[in-house]
Design an enzyme around this catalytic site. Structure first.
Site, short mmCIF file in Angstrom:
data_model
loop_
_atom_site.label_atom_id
_atom_site.label_comp_id
_atom_site.label_asym_id
_atom_site.label_seq_id
_atom_site.Cartn_x
_atom_site.Cartn_y
_atom_site.Cartn_z
N SER A 7 0.85 -1.20 0.00
CA SER A 7 0.00 0.00 0.00
C SER A 7 0.88 1.24 0.00
O SER A 7 1.99 1.21 0.54
CB SER A 7 -0.90 0.02 1.23
OG SER A 7 -1.59 1.25 1.35
N TYR B 53 -2.54 0.08 10.49
CA TYR B 53 -2.72 -0.45 9.13
C TYR B 53 -1.51 -0.12 8.27
O TYR B 53 -0.93 -1.00 7.61
CB TYR B 53 -3.99 0.11 8.50
CG TYR B 53 -4.10 -0.22 7.03
CD1 TYR B 53 -4.53 -1.48 6.62
CD2 TYR B 53 -3.74 0.70 6.05
CE1 TYR B 53 -4.60 -1.80 5.28
CE2 TYR B 53 -3.81 0.38 4.71
CZ TYR B 53 -4.24 -0.87 4.32
OH TYR B 53 -4.29 -1.19 2.99
#
Length: 292
Positions: free
Chosen positions: A143, A156
């Site tokens: 990500s 996260y």
């Protein structure tokens, strides 16, 4: 004309919804035989049947891939059904909570670690002996948050930072066996995670997220799947240890460039894959926004 993944056997985790569904369909279209792996509550069978309707080969696996027994059973299914394993896609992951770190749930932190980190490690560990035999490839979903950090979702972003470093470490040590390892790192994608109606973001965060992309829009699951298909193919045979950012320019954006993008730039490309579950990835899963 043969597809770029013709004859290859692949496992795609988190393959029933969102990006994973698109990867499974794209790989099958490119000629791969695909194990569609997901949790028992995910629409795994629906995706398998859709792939088969389009002439592809797919098998369903339902289980918790952070569990050692389930991970080994998933790999055994690929070996039994397809005779080997060429590609592992570690796509399974969760994005359960928006909160500043001092307010973040410890329970949901553990949930992130299990689903984003442990599942990728366990699957990679048990797949590697078979990927060494096939000189295969393991690709994990990273990500832009793993590169830049993610405010109000710091755990996260940290989990994705682990995935980036993990794949690079695997690439270095496994290269001598002919195994490649890569990360595809999306920015905001048109899935349940980035819509205020279906994910933990509120309206302001959703607006800021899109404004923070140079293209001024979400990527589509199919666009991300196209990157995975190239990275998994023999066309990318010299690529290993790379972080491939498919993020609409998020990692180099400053300010709010998406607000300046012309309307035609913000238009998503016409889809070609038969995707039904792009926005179903958080159904039945915990979601929390503590930014009130």
């Amino acid at each position: 004309m043969a597809g770029r993944l013709e004859g290859k056997a692949a496992i795609v985790t988190g393959a029933a919804t969102g990006i994973g569904e698109a990867i499974a369909h794209k790989f099958a279209r490119e000629g791969a035989k695909v194990v569609v792996a997901g949790l028992p509550t995910d629409p795994v069978d629906d995706v398998v049947q859709a792939i088969k309707r389009h002439g592809g080969m797919a098998e369903a696996f339902l289980g918790d891939l952070a569990d050692e027994i389930d991970a080994q059973a998933c790999i055994a299914l690929a070996l039994d059904a397809f005779g080997g394993l060429d590609i592992l896609i570690n796509n399974a992951g969760v994005f359960p909570e928006i909160a500043e770190c001092q307010d973040h749930s410890i329970e949901l932190f553990d949930y992130i670690v299990r689903n984003n980190i442990r599942s990728a490690f366990v699957m990679t560990r048990f797949a590697l002996p078979h990927l060494q035999r096939s000189r295969g490839v393991v690709i994990s979903t990273g990500s832009e948050a793993g590169e830049m950090g993610e405010p109000t979702a710091a755990p996260y972003g940290g989990s994705k930072g682990f995935i980036h470093a993990f794949m690079r470490g695997v690439a270095y040590e496994q290269g001598k066996y002919g195994v490649r390892a890569l990360c595809v790192c999306p920015g905001p994608v048109d899935t349940a995670w980035t819509h205020k109606e279906t994910g933990p973001m509120n309206a302001q965060m959703e607006k800021q997220t899109l404004a923070g992309t140079i293209l001024g829009r979400r990527g589509t699951p199919e666009e991300i799947a196209n990157v995975f298909a190239f990275a998994a193919s023999d066309e990318a045979s010299v690529m290993t240890g790379a972080l491939i950012f498919a993020d609409g320019g998020t990692t180099i954006a400053k300010g709010g460039p998406g607000e300046m993008a012309q309307s035609f730039v913000k238009e998503q490309p016409t889809p070609t894959l038969d995707l039904k579950h792009s926005h179903d990835g958080l159904k039945g899963k915990p979601i929390e926004n503590r930014m009130h």
